[in-house]
Scaffold this active site. Structure first.
Site, PDB file in Angstrom:
ATOM      1  N   CYS A  56       0.862  -1.175   0.000  1.00  0.00           N
ATOM      2  CA  CYS A  56       0.000   0.000   0.000  1.00  0.00           C
ATOM      3  C   CYS A  56       0.908   1.237   0.000  1.00  0.00           C
ATOM      4  O   CYS A  56       1.830   1.325   0.816  1.00  0.00           O
ATOM      5  CB  CYS A  56      -0.900  -0.001   1.235  1.00  0.00           C
ATOM      6  SG  CYS A  56      -1.859   1.526   1.423  1.00  0.00           S
ATOM      7  N   ASP A  63      -0.162  -6.126   0.212  1.00  0.00           N
ATOM      8  CA  ASP A  63      -1.381  -6.517  -0.490  1.00  0.00           C
ATOM      9  C   ASP A  63      -1.072  -7.786  -1.270  1.00  0.00           C
ATOM     10  O   ASP A  63       0.028  -7.950  -1.796  1.00  0.00           O
ATOM     11  CB  ASP A  63      -1.832  -5.417  -1.452  1.00  0.00           C
ATOM     12  CG  ASP A  63      -2.312  -4.176  -0.723  1.00  0.00           C
ATOM     13  OD1 ASP A  63      -3.117  -4.325   0.217  1.00  0.00           O
ATOM     14  OD2 ASP A  63      -1.899  -3.066  -1.098  1.00  0.00           O
ATOM     15  N   GLU A  79       8.355 -14.136 -22.099  1.00  0.00           N
ATOM     16  CA  GLU A  79       8.943 -15.361 -21.555  1.00  0.00           C
ATOM     17  C   GLU A  79       8.494 -15.491 -20.097  1.00  0.00           C
ATOM     18  O   GLU A  79       8.565 -14.538 -19.329  1.00  0.00           O
ATOM     19  CB  GLU A  79      10.471 -15.281 -21.678  1.00  0.00           C
ATOM     20  CG  GLU A  79      11.182 -16.586 -21.412  1.00  0.00           C
ATOM     21  CD  GLU A  79      11.322 -16.871 -19.938  1.00  0.00           C
ATOM     22  OE1 GLU A  79      10.992 -17.998 -19.523  1.00  0.00           O
ATOM     23  OE2 GLU A  79      11.744 -15.966 -19.193  1.00  0.00           O
ATOM     24  N   SER A  80       8.005 -16.668 -19.708  1.00  0.00           N
ATOM     25  CA  SER A  80       7.317 -16.828 -18.420  1.00  0.00           C
ATOM     26  C   SER A  80       8.212 -16.638 -17.195  1.00  0.00           C
ATOM     27  O   SER A  80       7.757 -16.101 -16.187  1.00  0.00           O
ATOM     28  CB  SER A  80       6.609 -18.180 -18.353  1.00  0.00           C
ATOM     29  OG  SER A  80       7.533 -19.236 -18.472  1.00  0.00           O
ATOM     30  N   HIS A  97      -3.847  -0.797  -6.036  1.00  0.00           N
ATOM     31  CA  HIS A  97      -4.138  -1.987  -6.842  1.00  0.00           C
ATOM     32  C   HIS A  97      -4.349  -1.624  -8.310  1.00  0.00           C
ATOM     33  O   HIS A  97      -3.813  -2.276  -9.207  1.00  0.00           O
ATOM     34  CB  HIS A  97      -5.389  -2.708  -6.331  1.00  0.00           C
ATOM     35  CG  HIS A  97      -5.362  -3.095  -4.890  1.00  0.00           C
ATOM     36  ND1 HIS A  97      -4.220  -3.263  -4.159  1.00  0.00           N
ATOM     37  CD2 HIS A  97      -6.374  -3.367  -4.041  1.00  0.00           C
ATOM     38  CE1 HIS A  97      -4.522  -3.620  -2.924  1.00  0.00           C
ATOM     39  NE2 HIS A  97      -5.832  -3.688  -2.827  1.00  0.00           N
ATOM     40  N   GLU A  98      -5.170  -0.591  -8.522  1.00  0.00           N
ATOM     41  CA  GLU A  98      -5.509  -0.182  -9.884  1.00  0.00           C
ATOM     42  C   GLU A  98      -4.257   0.236 -10.656  1.00  0.00           C
ATOM     43  O   GLU A  98      -4.114  -0.064 -11.844  1.00  0.00           O
ATOM     44  CB  GLU A  98      -6.513   0.977  -9.852  1.00  0.00           C
ATOM     45  CG  GLU A  98      -7.820   0.643  -9.153  1.00  0.00           C
ATOM     46  CD  GLU A  98      -7.802   0.835  -7.623  1.00  0.00           C
ATOM     47  OE1 GLU A  98      -8.891   0.795  -7.026  1.00  0.00           O
ATOM     48  OE2 GLU A  98      -6.717   1.023  -7.027  1.00  0.00           O
TER      49      GLU A  98
END
Length: 165
Positions: A56, A63, A79-80, A97-98
């Site tokens: 936060c 969070d 690439e993962s 968050h947004e």
């Protein structure tokens, strides 16, 4: 046996690297891509990322979220392992968050220039409220731009029952 040429994997340096450096601060430069060998067709690639954490920006409290990243690639794909390390780099990043979901989407657009992409974060409740930001993008002037508009208007018409996640 692989169907990939060494030249196609030149930018992939993290996968198989035993000396991985885990970054704790926001690091978009860790993202890597490789060529899409099937750019002649549309298909979705979906990542389910159940261990996302950030901070936060006001309180510094952690969070936690599950993030869903879905995209239709064009010429490049993410690439993962680099995506995992990139998401891990949010651990000490302070943002709402947004903001985190939009930053992730923007960084992936810059990396890959996909035909379509959506990023949906499902955050665990804090203070009795869970926040689920959704953002998407369709390449301007293409059918994917219309797809993005449609999915935005209809993405959560029937939300799931919240069971404290």
């Amino acid at each position: 046996m692989t169907t990939r040429k060494d030249s196609e994997l030149e930018g992939v340096t993290l996968l198989g690297n035993q000396g991985t450096n885990y970054l704790f601060d926001y690091s978009p430069e860790v993202l890597e891509s490789f060529p899409n060998k099937h750019e002649n067709r549309d298909y979705f690639v979906k990542f389910n990322c159940p261990e996302f954490t950030s901070l936060c920006p006001k309180t510094g409290q952690p969070d936690f979220a599950t993030i869903y990243i879905s995209y239709i690639p064009d010429k490049k794909m993410v690439e993962s392992k680099s995506l995992k390390l990139y998401l891990f780099s949010f651990r000490n990043h302070g943002d709402f968050h947004e903001d985190c979901m939009n930053i992730i989407m923007n960084d992936l657009i810059e990396l890959m220039d996909p035909r379509y992409i959506e990023v949906w974060g499902k955050f665990t409740p804090r203070g009795g409220i869970s926040i689920d930001p959704y953002t998407n993008y369709g390449k301007p002037g293409t059918k994917y731009e219309k797809m993005a508009e449609y999915r935005m208007m209809n993405h959560d018409l029937y939300p799931e029952t919240i069971d404290n996640r």
